[in-house]
Design an enzyme around this catalytic site. Structure first.
Site, PDB file in Angstrom:
ATOM      1  N   VAL A   1       0.870  -1.183   0.000  1.00  0.00           N
ATOM      2  CA  VAL A   1       0.000   0.000   0.000  1.00  0.00           C
ATOM      3  C   VAL A   1       0.905   1.230   0.000  1.00  0.00           C
ATOM      4  O   VAL A   1       1.888   1.294   0.761  1.00  0.00           O
ATOM      5  CB  VAL A   1      -0.948   0.005   1.227  1.00  0.00           C
ATOM      6  CG1 VAL A   1      -1.668   1.341   1.357  1.00  0.00           C
ATOM      7  CG2 VAL A   1      -1.974  -1.121   1.105  1.00  0.00           C
TER       8      VAL A   1
ATOM      9  N   GLY B   1      -7.259   0.964   6.081  1.00  0.00           N
ATOM     10  CA  GLY B   1      -8.054  -0.230   5.778  1.00  0.00           C
ATOM     11  C   GLY B   1      -7.899  -0.763   4.363  1.00  0.00           C
ATOM     12  O   GLY B   1      -8.562  -1.728   3.983  1.00  0.00           O
ATOM     13  N   LEU B   2      -6.982  -0.161   3.577  1.00  0.00           N
ATOM     14  CA  LEU B   2      -6.852  -0.589   2.183  1.00  0.00           C
ATOM     15  C   LEU B   2      -6.314  -2.024   2.067  1.00  0.00           C
ATOM     16  O   LEU B   2      -6.858  -2.840   1.313  1.00  0.00           O
ATOM     17  CB  LEU B   2      -5.935   0.385   1.435  1.00  0.00           C
ATOM     18  CG  LEU B   2      -5.951   0.333  -0.075  1.00  0.00           C
ATOM     19  CD1 LEU B   2      -7.371   0.349  -0.629  1.00  0.00           C
ATOM     20  CD2 LEU B   2      -5.170   1.522  -0.630  1.00  0.00           C
TER      21      LEU B   2
ATOM     22  N   GLU C   1       4.609 -16.077   3.831  1.00  0.00           N
ATOM     23  CA  GLU C   1       5.776 -15.876   4.693  1.00  0.00           C
ATOM     24  C   GLU C   1       5.932 -14.387   4.934  1.00  0.00           C
ATOM     25  O   GLU C   1       5.750 -13.604   4.006  1.00  0.00           O
ATOM     26  CB  GLU C   1       7.054 -16.367   3.993  1.00  0.00           C
ATOM     27  CG  GLU C   1       7.202 -17.860   3.983  1.00  0.00           C
ATOM     28  CD  GLU C   1       7.883 -18.339   2.710  1.00  0.00           C
ATOM     29  OE1 GLU C   1       8.328 -17.504   1.911  1.00  0.00           O
ATOM     30  OE2 GLU C   1       7.931 -19.557   2.532  1.00  0.00           O
TER      31      GLU C   1
ATOM     32  N   ASN D   1       8.429  -7.419  10.602  1.00  0.00           N
ATOM     33  CA  ASN D   1       7.445  -6.581   9.893  1.00  0.00           C
ATOM     34  C   ASN D   1       6.144  -6.508  10.707  1.00  0.00           C
ATOM     35  O   ASN D   1       5.149  -7.169  10.418  1.00  0.00           O
ATOM     36  CB  ASN D   1       7.186  -7.153   8.491  1.00  0.00           C
ATOM     37  CG  ASN D   1       6.439  -6.176   7.591  1.00  0.00           C
ATOM     38  OD1 ASN D   1       5.820  -5.228   8.079  1.00  0.00           O
ATOM     39  ND2 ASN D   1       6.489  -6.414   6.304  1.00  0.00           N
TER      40      ASN D   1
ATOM     41  N   TYR E   1      -2.122  -9.530   9.076  1.00  0.00           N
ATOM     42  CA  TYR E   1      -2.478 -10.949   8.888  1.00  0.00           C
ATOM     43  C   TYR E   1      -3.213 -11.509  10.108  1.00  0.00           C
ATOM     44  O   TYR E   1      -4.135 -12.311   9.981  1.00  0.00           O
ATOM     45  CB  TYR E   1      -1.227 -11.774   8.562  1.00  0.00           C
ATOM     46  CG  TYR E   1      -0.534 -11.300   7.305  1.00  0.00           C
ATOM     47  CD1 TYR E   1      -1.263 -10.985   6.160  1.00  0.00           C
ATOM     48  CD2 TYR E   1       0.849 -11.135   7.266  1.00  0.00           C
ATOM     49  CE1 TYR E   1      -0.636 -10.521   5.010  1.00  0.00           C
ATOM     50  CE2 TYR E   1       1.478 -10.675   6.121  1.00  0.00           C
ATOM     51  CZ  TYR E   1       0.734 -10.376   4.996  1.00  0.00           C
ATOM     52  OH  TYR E   1       1.356  -9.914   3.862  1.00  0.00           O
TER      53      TYR E   1
HETATM   54  C1  LIG Z   1       1.606  -3.965   5.604  1.00  0.00           C
HETATM   55  C2  LIG Z   1       0.793  -2.976   4.783  1.00  0.00           C
HETATM   56  C3  LIG Z   1       0.400  -3.640   3.462  1.00  0.00           C
HETATM   57  C4  LIG Z   1      -0.477  -2.591   5.579  1.00  0.00           C
HETATM   58  O1  LIG Z   1      -1.288  -1.758   4.740  1.00  0.00           O
HETATM   59  P1  LIG Z   1      -2.457  -0.815   5.363  1.00  0.00           P
HETATM   60  O2  LIG Z   1      -3.362  -0.425   4.254  1.00  0.00           O
HETATM   61  O3  LIG Z   1      -1.815   0.257   6.152  1.00  0.00           O
HETATM   62  O4  LIG Z   1      -3.202  -1.833   6.354  1.00  0.00           O
HETATM   63  P2  LIG Z   1      -4.656  -1.607   7.024  1.00  0.00           P
HETATM   64  O5  LIG Z   1      -4.937  -0.141   7.116  1.00  0.00           O
HETATM   65  O6  LIG Z   1      -5.638  -2.454   6.306  1.00  0.00           O
HETATM   66  O7  LIG Z   1      -4.395  -2.143   8.495  1.00  0.00           O
HETATM   67  C5  LIG Z   1      -4.760  -3.454   8.891  1.00  0.00           C
HETATM   68  C6  LIG Z   1      -4.199  -3.745  10.274  1.00  0.00           C
HETATM   69  O8  LIG Z   1      -2.785  -3.804  10.202  1.00  0.00           O
HETATM   70  C7  LIG Z   1      -2.223  -3.246  11.370  1.00  0.00           C
HETATM   71  N1  LIG Z   1      -1.313  -2.168  11.010  1.00  0.00           N
HETATM   72  C8  LIG Z   1      -1.258  -1.490   9.816  1.00  0.00           C
HETATM   73  N2  LIG Z   1      -0.236  -0.607   9.855  1.00  0.00           N
HETATM   74  C9  LIG Z   1       0.328  -0.727  11.079  1.00  0.00           C
HETATM   75  C10 LIG Z   1       1.441  -0.089  11.708  1.00  0.00           C
HETATM   76  N3  LIG Z   1       2.181   0.855  11.078  1.00  0.00           N
HETATM   77  N4  LIG Z   1       1.768  -0.495  12.961  1.00  0.00           N
HETATM   78  C11 LIG Z   1       1.067  -1.459  13.587  1.00  0.00           C
HETATM   79  N5  LIG Z   1      -0.004  -2.102  13.053  1.00  0.00           N
HETATM   80  C12 LIG Z   1      -0.353  -1.721  11.804  1.00  0.00           C
HETATM   81  C13 LIG Z   1      -3.358  -2.813  12.248  1.00  0.00           C
HETATM   82  O9  LIG Z   1      -3.617  -3.883  13.144  1.00  0.00           O
HETATM   83  C14 LIG Z   1      -4.496  -2.668  11.302  1.00  0.00           C
HETATM   84  O10 LIG Z   1      -5.731  -2.975  11.875  1.00  0.00           O
HETATM   85  P3  LIG Z   1      -6.613  -1.785  12.577  1.00  0.00           P
HETATM   86  O11 LIG Z   1      -6.691  -0.702  11.556  1.00  0.00           O
HETATM   87  O12 LIG Z   1      -7.921  -2.456  12.836  1.00  0.00           O
HETATM   88  O13 LIG Z   1      -5.852  -1.392  13.774  1.00  0.00           O
HETATM   89  C15 LIG Z   1       1.593  -1.661   4.497  1.00  0.00           C
HETATM   90  O14 LIG Z   1       2.132  -1.200   5.738  1.00  0.00           O
HETATM   91  C16 LIG Z   1       2.715  -1.817   3.492  1.00  0.00           C
HETATM   92  O15 LIG Z   1       2.523  -1.669   2.260  1.00  0.00           O
HETATM   93  N6  LIG Z   1       3.940  -2.118   3.980  1.00  0.00           N
HETATM   94  C17 LIG Z   1       5.100  -2.265   3.083  1.00  0.00           C
HETATM   95  C18 LIG Z   1       5.019  -3.532   2.252  1.00  0.00           C
HETATM   96  C19 LIG Z   1       4.957  -4.782   3.151  1.00  0.00           C
HETATM   97  O16 LIG Z   1       5.697  -4.917   4.109  1.00  0.00           O
HETATM   98  N7  LIG Z   1       4.080  -5.740   2.760  1.00  0.00           N
HETATM   99  C20 LIG Z   1       3.907  -6.997   3.476  1.00  0.00           C
HETATM  100  C21 LIG Z   1       4.887  -8.031   3.066  1.00  0.00           C
HETATM  101  S1  LIG Z   1       4.744  -8.421   1.311  1.00  0.00           S
END
Ligand SMILES: CC(C)(COP(=O)(O)OP(=O)(O)OC[C@H]1O[C@@H](n2cnc3c(N)ncnc32)[C@H](O)[C@@H]1OP(=O)(O)O)[C@@H](O)C(=O)NCCC(=O)NCCS
Length: 135
Positions: free
Chosen positions: A60, A68-69, A92, A97, A104
């Protein structure tokens, strides 16, 4: 590829991205775009192997995180995999992270194993598993 570079420093090459988008029988890839500009700000993808979805990546754009994306994208990916007959999902993730692990966990995955020093930087990988029969 620009989003991939911004989020993960270039997880896949151009060739790998082409392959990812050209095999709808076995691969699922979903994207999310900004209303108006159409800019791609979220992607998730997985491979369907027999009855299992192997989640390969979730990205994202940093400007759109914690809204929530990723939850919406991965939920839709799991739903489509379930419709196509997958019974379980696996992936994995680096043990360091925390945002991805929290994502997850929220989506019902549990840790089913660990691969020590799996990544180039020495991080362990945590194997995640989710039953899809109740999804
Ligand atoms: C991991 C990632 C995809 C999350 O995307 P996102 O759109 O921010 O996630 P969401 O808004 O749907 O959040 C879902 C849950 O994740 C958790 N979360 C998201 N960002 C967080 C942060 N910075 N710290 C702690 N928890 C976090 C929360 O529990 C959240 O639930 P909640 O909103 O009910 O509290 C994003 O941080 C990203 O792109 N990271 C870099 C790429 C990566 O590491 N991908 C995963 C491995 S391939």
């Amino acid at each position: 590829m620009a989003l991939d570079r911004r989020c993960l420093g270039g997880f896949w090459s151009e060739n790998q991205w082409h392959q990812e988008l050209q095999d709808p029988q076995q691969r699922l890839c979903l994207g999310s775009v900004l209303a108006g500009s159409g800019e791609l700000v979220g992607v998730c993808s997985g491979w369907m192997i027999v009855d299992e979805l192997q989640l390969m990546l979730v990205l994202v754009d940093p400007r759109c995180r914690q809204g929530g994306l990723a939850t919406a994208l991965v939920s839709e990916l799991l739903s489509q995999a379930r419709t196509r007959g997958c019974q379980q999902a696996t992936l994995e993730v680096a043990a360091t992270n925390a945002p991805a692990l929290a994502l997850y966990r929220k989506l019902g995955f549990t840790t089913s194993g660990k691969r020590r020093r799996y990544y180039c930087n020495g991080d362990d990988a945590l194997l995640q598993w989710r039953d899809l029969t109740n999804f």
